[in-house]
Design a protein around this motif. Structure first.
Motif, PDB file in Angstrom:
ATOM      1  N   ASN A 109      -3.016   5.908 -16.093  1.00  0.00           N
ATOM      2  CA  ASN A 109      -3.546   7.093 -15.417  1.00  0.00           C
ATOM      3  C   ASN A 109      -3.634   6.820 -13.907  1.00  0.00           C
ATOM      4  N   ALA A 110      -4.194   5.658 -13.560  1.00  0.00           N
ATOM      5  CA  ALA A 110      -4.300   5.284 -12.149  1.00  0.00           C
ATOM      6  C   ALA A 110      -2.925   5.098 -11.524  1.00  0.00           C
ATOM      7  N   ASN A 111      -2.017   4.435 -12.231  1.00  0.00           N
ATOM      8  CA  ASN A 111      -0.661   4.240 -11.708  1.00  0.00           C
ATOM      9  C   ASN A 111       0.023   5.573 -11.420  1.00  0.00           C
ATOM     10  N   GLU A 112      -0.128   6.516 -12.358  1.00  0.00           N
ATOM     11  CA  GLU A 112       0.524   7.821 -12.200  1.00  0.00           C
ATOM     12  C   GLU A 112      -0.077   8.628 -11.058  1.00  0.00           C
ATOM     13  N   VAL A 113      -1.387   8.640 -10.956  1.00  0.00           N
ATOM     14  CA  VAL A 113      -2.029   9.412  -9.886  1.00  0.00           C
ATOM     15  C   VAL A 113      -1.686   8.822  -8.521  1.00  0.00           C
ATOM     16  N   VAL A 114      -1.762   7.505  -8.390  1.00  0.00           N
ATOM     17  CA  VAL A 114      -1.404   6.867  -7.124  1.00  0.00           C
ATOM     18  C   VAL A 114       0.056   7.176  -6.774  1.00  0.00           C
ATOM     19  N   ALA A 115       0.938   7.083  -7.751  1.00  0.00           N
ATOM     20  CA  ALA A 115       2.354   7.365  -7.498  1.00  0.00           C
ATOM     21  C   ALA A 115       2.551   8.802  -7.040  1.00  0.00           C
ATOM     22  N   ASN A 116       1.911   9.753  -7.695  1.00  0.00           N
ATOM     23  CA  ASN A 116       2.095  11.161  -7.336  1.00  0.00           C
ATOM     24  C   ASN A 116       1.441  11.520  -6.014  1.00  0.00           C
ATOM     25  N   VAL A 117       0.325  10.894  -5.681  1.00  0.00           N
ATOM     26  CA  VAL A 117      -0.259  11.096  -4.355  1.00  0.00           C
ATOM     27  C   VAL A 117       0.658  10.514  -3.288  1.00  0.00           C
TER      28      VAL A 117
ATOM     29  N   CYS B 228      -3.689   5.127  -2.027  1.00  0.00           N
ATOM     30  CA  CYS B 228      -4.926   4.553  -2.590  1.00  0.00           C
ATOM     31  C   CYS B 228      -6.110   4.858  -1.695  1.00  0.00           C
ATOM     32  N   GLN B 229      -5.916   4.687  -0.391  1.00  0.00           N
ATOM     33  CA  GLN B 229      -7.016   4.951   0.532  1.00  0.00           C
ATOM     34  C   GLN B 229      -7.420   6.417   0.521  1.00  0.00           C
ATOM     35  N   LYS B 230      -6.446   7.291   0.411  1.00  0.00           N
ATOM     36  CA  LYS B 230      -6.734   8.727   0.342  1.00  0.00           C
ATOM     37  C   LYS B 230      -7.601   9.046  -0.882  1.00  0.00           C
ATOM     38  N   LEU B 231      -7.302   8.418  -2.003  1.00  0.00           N
ATOM     39  CA  LEU B 231      -8.098   8.626  -3.215  1.00  0.00           C
ATOM     40  C   LEU B 231      -9.490   8.030  -3.073  1.00  0.00           C
ATOM     41  N   LEU B 232      -9.587   6.881  -2.400  1.00  0.00           N
ATOM     42  CA  LEU B 232     -10.883   6.215  -2.243  1.00  0.00           C
ATOM     43  C   LEU B 232     -11.787   6.905  -1.233  1.00  0.00           C
TER      44      LEU B 232
ATOM     45  N   GLU C   3      -8.625   0.201  -5.936  1.00  0.00           N
ATOM     46  CA  GLU C   3      -8.689  -0.885  -4.958  1.00  0.00           C
ATOM     47  C   GLU C   3      -7.750  -2.015  -5.348  1.00  0.00           C
ATOM     48  N   ILE C   4      -7.661  -2.296  -6.640  1.00  0.00           N
ATOM     49  CA  ILE C   4      -6.740  -3.334  -7.115  1.00  0.00           C
ATOM     50  C   ILE C   4      -5.298  -2.928  -6.832  1.00  0.00           C
ATOM     51  N   LYS C   5      -4.958  -1.657  -7.066  1.00  0.00           N
ATOM     52  CA  LYS C   5      -3.605  -1.173  -6.769  1.00  0.00           C
ATOM     53  C   LYS C   5      -3.304  -1.328  -5.277  1.00  0.00           C
ATOM     54  N   GLN C   6      -4.293  -1.027  -4.452  1.00  0.00           N
ATOM     55  CA  GLN C   6      -4.119  -1.137  -3.007  1.00  0.00           C
ATOM     56  C   GLN C   6      -3.876  -2.583  -2.597  1.00  0.00           C
TER      57      GLN C   6
END
Length: 471
Positions: free
Chosen positions: A103-111, A74-78, A47-50
């Protein structure tokens, strides 16, 4: 396997992994805990990244197309449960939470890259640090995510605590006229009601509820915008002024930015305050559980004042034995939470200069303690408190043969004479009533007053003074 590169060199990462090289290094470095970082903390971090992407686009520091796809990712992950395959790092880690943030930065970037039909690791298009982490540092995002997650995880605990208080209130009313012996230092003292016992417990738990509410209120203050140490390096003025508002919109929580970001980054006393409130609750619950074990002891050679619900066979060798297993598990959780508080105290004190690097163990301890306390209060209420029954015959017998009435004689004949009668009663087994009547020291009206249990319990006090009367 795919090969990713960072400032330390190259490393192989599984092709299917949506995390990247920093996460892989953390998996190699921290094979400590078998439990991963709590999903609630991960969700708050996303949520912070979003919110950061939205803020940076509006502030003109992040290209709109990149910011939009990051927000979409981010929304897709949430929109789905947090997957431990994406966030596999253990909840005990070095680096002040940097591994989890990356970890969060990498997953959000790859999604986000997958939404653009780009392969995993194509960070020249969307980069974990340059784009997803823009305006942020682990040192402000990780503690802020932890606070948001704790606020949310506390709600079920507070709800269960209120339910336990209500259950005790019901028992207090049900037992308002069930007189029993009060005891000090495990010795007979003076009469009270069983309702007094339950009422005293619920009042203590109400104080715990208040303490927890005060501790929770301190979690709404975040150090977002402080960046690495509180100075806000690499953070735009627009981000400083609008990031919290955007996060409030996403989370639905009344969050606010700390007045002193240096303080909020380096000092973790808000977590210590929460731990102290949890420890107080745990300590009270353990005391009440210990009281229940004593009060239900027996059934033939103990106090046997109450009957706890029989939940399971108590022995593999002694037929018919039933143990107070629910109060026992309550105390065990309490012992655990008290231990967590010692850990959190050491971790908060262990911070150095502008940062405390020990937030991972603080969060692990707080989340586990909250979860276990919530669960154990539920079983305490359902499997012990709601179903316990007073053993009225035993309570009445205890009072009948008690020497506690000697206390009521003191204003009439003095301490010494009252003590003489009490000693005689203990020595020869006669009831104190019989001895007092034969002594000739008391008139019939005085005898009625001395042995009027209801008068002794109420003693001129009114409702609201801790005594439970019938309505």
């Amino acid at each position: 396997m795919r090969i990713e590169t960072d400032s330390l060199g190259s490393l192989a990462v599984p092709d299917e992994a949506r995390y990247g090289i920093h996460t892989q290094r953390a998996l190699n470095n921290f094979p400590i805990s078998q439990t991963t970082t709590k999903p609630a903390l991960i969700a708050a971090l996303i949520e912070i990244k979003q919110a950061a992407a939205k803020t940076n686009v509006a502030g003109g520091t992040l290209a709109s197309d990149i910011g939009q796809v990051i927000q979409h990712a981010c929304q897709k992950l949430l929109d789905q449960p947090i997957d431990s395959a994406d966030f596999p790092i253990g909840d005990i880690q070095g680096g002040a939470g940097t591994s989890t943030n990356m970890n969060a930065n990498e997953v959000v970037a790859n999604v986000a890259l997958s939404l653009l039909d780009e392969p995993k690791g194509a960070y020249q298009r969307i980069h974990p640090n340059d784009h997803v982490n823009m305006g942020q540092s682990t040192n402000d995002t990780y503690p802020s995510a932890g606070k948001i997650a704790l606020i949310r995880n506390l709600q079920p605990l507070l709800t269960e605590l209120e339910a336990l208080i209500d259950a005790l209130a019901q028992q207090a009313e049900l037992n308002a006229q069930n007189y029993k012996m009060g005891r000090t230092q495990l010795q007979d003292a003076v009469p009270m009601t069983l309702g007094n016992t339950f009422h005293a417990w619920l009042v203590a738990l109400k104080r715990d509820l208040q303490r927890l509410g005060q501790a929770q209120a301190g979690l709404y203050t975040l150090n977002l915008g402080g960046s690495a140490i509180g100075s806000g390096i690499n953070v735009s003025q627009y981000y400083q002024e609008h990031m919290i508002d955007n996060l409030v919109e996403i989370t639905g929580l009344p969050l606010r930015q700390a007045e002193d970001l240096f303080d909020a980054t380096s000092n973790l006393d808000s977590f210590l305050a929460l731990s102290a409130a949890l420890k107080s609750l745990a300590t009270n619950l353990s005391k009440f559980a210990a009281d229940l074990r004593l009060m239900s002891s027996g059934p033939r050679s103990g106090l046997h004042e109450i009957n706890l619900p029989a939940k399971q066979a108590g022995s593999s060798i002694m037929p018919g034995k039933v143990n107070p297993v629910i109060p026992e598990v309550v105390s065990q959780v309490a012992f655990e939470v008290i231990g967590f508080d010692a850990t959190i105290t050491a971790a908060v004190a262990g911070g150095q200069l502008e940062l405390n690097a020990f937030e991972p163990i603080i969060f692990k301890s707080l989340f586990t303690g909250i979860e276990h306390l919530t669960a154990v209060m539920a079983t305490f209420r359902v499997n012990a408190i709601e179903g316990l029954v007073a053993n009225k015959e035993q309570l009445q017998a205890d009072i009948h043969f008690s020497i506690s009435f000697a206390t009521a004689m003191v204003p009439l004949v003095g301490y010494q004479k009252a003590a003489e009668l009490a000693k005689q009663s203990l020595k020869n087994g006669q009831s104190l009533h019989e001895l007092a009547e034969n002594s000739g020291w008391f008139s019939p009206n005085q005898m009625k007053e001395i042995f009027n249990v209801e008068r002794l319990v109420k003693n001129g006090r009114q409702r609201g003074h801790g005594l439970v009367f019938d309505k």
